[in-house]
Design a protein around this motif. Structure first.
Motif, PDB file in Angstrom:
ATOM      1  N   THR A   1       4.718  13.516   4.920  1.00 57.07           N
ATOM      2  CA  THR A   1       3.588  12.576   4.883  1.00 57.07           C
ATOM      3  C   THR A   1       3.103  12.205   6.286  1.00 57.07           C
ATOM      4  O   THR A   1       1.939  11.888   6.475  1.00 57.07           O
ATOM      5  CB  THR A   1       3.988  11.269   4.153  1.00 57.07           C
TER       6      THR A   1
ATOM      7  N   ASP B   1       3.547  -0.501   5.542  1.00 51.97           N
ATOM      8  CA  ASP B   1       4.338   0.685   5.186  1.00 51.97           C
ATOM      9  C   ASP B   1       5.555   0.297   4.343  1.00 51.97           C
ATOM     10  O   ASP B   1       5.953   1.034   3.444  1.00 51.97           O
ATOM     11  CB  ASP B   1       4.819   1.423   6.442  1.00 51.97           C
TER      12      ASP B   1
ATOM     13  N   TYR C   1       0.217   9.374   2.497  1.00 48.86           N
ATOM     14  CA  TYR C   1       0.604   8.916   1.159  1.00 48.86           C
ATOM     15  C   TYR C   1      -0.344   9.513   0.105  1.00 48.86           C
ATOM     16  O   TYR C   1       0.086  10.074  -0.891  1.00 48.86           O
ATOM     17  CB  TYR C   1       0.579   7.393   1.069  1.00 48.86           C
ATOM     18  N   GLU C   2      -1.651   9.379   0.373  1.00 54.32           N
ATOM     19  CA  GLU C   2      -2.620   9.899  -0.598  1.00 54.32           C
ATOM     20  C   GLU C   2      -2.579  11.426  -0.642  1.00 54.32           C
ATOM     21  O   GLU C   2      -2.604  12.039  -1.705  1.00 54.32           O
ATOM     22  CB  GLU C   2      -4.033   9.467  -0.206  1.00 54.32           C
TER      23      GLU C   2
ATOM     24  N   ILE D   1       9.233  11.072   4.227  1.00 52.47           N
ATOM     25  CA  ILE D   1       8.323   9.946   4.511  1.00 52.47           C
ATOM     26  C   ILE D   1       8.811   9.305   5.806  1.00 52.47           C
ATOM     27  O   ILE D   1       9.877   8.681   5.840  1.00 52.47           O
ATOM     28  CB  ILE D   1       8.302   8.924   3.359  1.00 52.47           C
TER      29      ILE D   1
ATOM     30  N   ARG E   1       4.229  -0.091   0.955  1.00 50.51           N
ATOM     31  CA  ARG E   1       3.551   1.100   0.441  1.00 50.51           C
ATOM     32  C   ARG E   1       4.550   2.161  -0.018  1.00 50.51           C
ATOM     33  O   ARG E   1       4.297   2.880  -0.979  1.00 50.51           O
ATOM     34  CB  ARG E   1       2.691   1.693   1.569  1.00 50.51           C
ATOM     35  N   ILE E   2       5.665   2.255   0.662  1.00 48.52           N
ATOM     36  CA  ILE E   2       6.608   3.339   0.334  1.00 48.52           C
ATOM     37  C   ILE E   2       7.183   3.192  -1.079  1.00 48.52           C
ATOM     38  O   ILE E   2       7.088   4.127  -1.878  1.00 48.52           O
ATOM     39  CB  ILE E   2       7.705   3.469   1.428  1.00 48.52           C
TER      40      ILE E   2
ATOM     41  N   TRP F   1       4.495   3.932  -3.518  1.00 48.76           N
ATOM     42  CA  TRP F   1       4.221   5.372  -3.542  1.00 48.76           C
ATOM     43  C   TRP F   1       5.296   6.094  -4.362  1.00 48.76           C
ATOM     44  O   TRP F   1       4.984   6.959  -5.197  1.00 48.76           O
ATOM     45  CB  TRP F   1       4.198   5.910  -2.108  1.00 48.76           C
TER      46      TRP F   1
END
Ligand code: SAM
Length: 280
Positions: free
Chosen positions: A41, A172, A145-146, A163, A175-176, A179
């Protein structure tokens, strides 16, 4: 605006931990002939030269790769990592260090492929010069991520996601796990390695707890493994250590880390701790 550049930190103790665990995960994938896909990522530059003025400015590699002893370099648990280092340099200590995409490309076989995301213009340029012509590597200038989520699952169902953000943005840490929750819906068996820094105010703790609580789409807890290194003489500010969490770790990885942890701790003056889920 992205300001972090990994060239300042390449080869430091936190990087040694990450690249050691990464090499072992890739080695496990190579135990079966079926192809795998490696997803990165936050890919970085790919290759780093120690005479780069950014790397020379902090010289962090001297406390990491620069301290790896002959004993460690002979130990079987470090063979894949040392092979990755030696693949890009003829000298010891090395003059050039591989980043995660170059390590993965080095371990890959004719049937394997790599998908890399990077957003910093300078890192992206370096990555493209390094791996842009590789027939089995695709490089994307997009949010990691996307970008990686949109590629899951790989056709073979086998592979690894790394990641490894800079955590320049505190988001982050949230987000992790978010995700991972989405990714596991698409790819139940995915092996994921998440690197994180250990800092005085411990922003990683909630993220680690969330990863430990991840469940499969059927509601079954996912297995995980956590290895952390803490500097024995931590600075008053900055990095105290670093961790790697592996979700769906390959069988045998824990034992390899246990066998190598003592030597790593000795060479780099670290405390190394290992934890794993109970469903292993
Ligand atoms: N994984 C690399 C390695 O081990 O060699 C190092 C990666 S470095 C810690 C983090 C990288 O993420 C930087 O090169 C930074 O430019 C890049 N980056 C930051 N935000 C990003 C994003 N949203 N998507 C993709 N890359 C990003």
């Amino acid at each position: 605006m992205l300001s972090y550049e990994h060239a300042y930190h390449i080869g430091n103790p936190a990087d040694v931990l990450k690249h050691w665990v990464l090499s072992l995960c890739l080695q496990h994938l190579n135990r079966k002939p079926r192809e795998w896909t490696y997803f990165d990522t936050h890919a970085g530059e790919g290759l780093y030269h120690l005479d780069d003025e950014r790397t020379q400015r902090l010289g962090e590699w001297q406390q990491g790769v620069g301290k790896l002893s002959p004993e460690l370099r002979q130990q079987p648990e470090f063979a894949a990592y040392i092979r990755a280092l030696e693949a890009v340099t003829d000298t010891w200590p090395p003059q050039t260090l591989p980043g995660s995409p170059v390590i993965a490309a080095g371990e890959s076989r004719a049937q394997d492929s790599l998908v890399l995301c990077e957003r910093h213009p300078r890192a992206l340029g370096a990555l493209r010069r390094q791996l842009g012509r590789h027939p089995r590597v695709s490089i994307h200038e997009r949010d990691g991520y996307e970008g990686i989520l949109s590629q899951l699952p790989p056709a073979s169902g086998r592979g690894l996601v790394l990641i490894d953000p800079s955590y320049e943005l505190a988001s982050d840490y949230e987000r992790i796990p978010q995700w991972l929750n989405k990714a596991v819906q698409r790819w139940r068996q995915m092996m994921v390695a998440v690197w994180y820094p250990c800092l005085h105010h411990e922003p990683h703790l909630a993220m680690v707890r969330a990863i430990q609580g991840l469940c499969s789409p059927e509601g079954k807890p996912l297995s995980w493994l956590k290895v952390e290194c803490h500097l024995k003489a931590p600075p008053e500010r900055g990095l105290l250590g670093a961790g790697m969490m592996v979700v769906n770790p390959p069988w045998g990885l824990l034992e390899q880390l246990q066998a190598g942890a003592h030597r790593l701790a000795q060479d780099l003056a670290l405390e190394v701790t290992l934890h794993h889920s109970e469903n292993d």
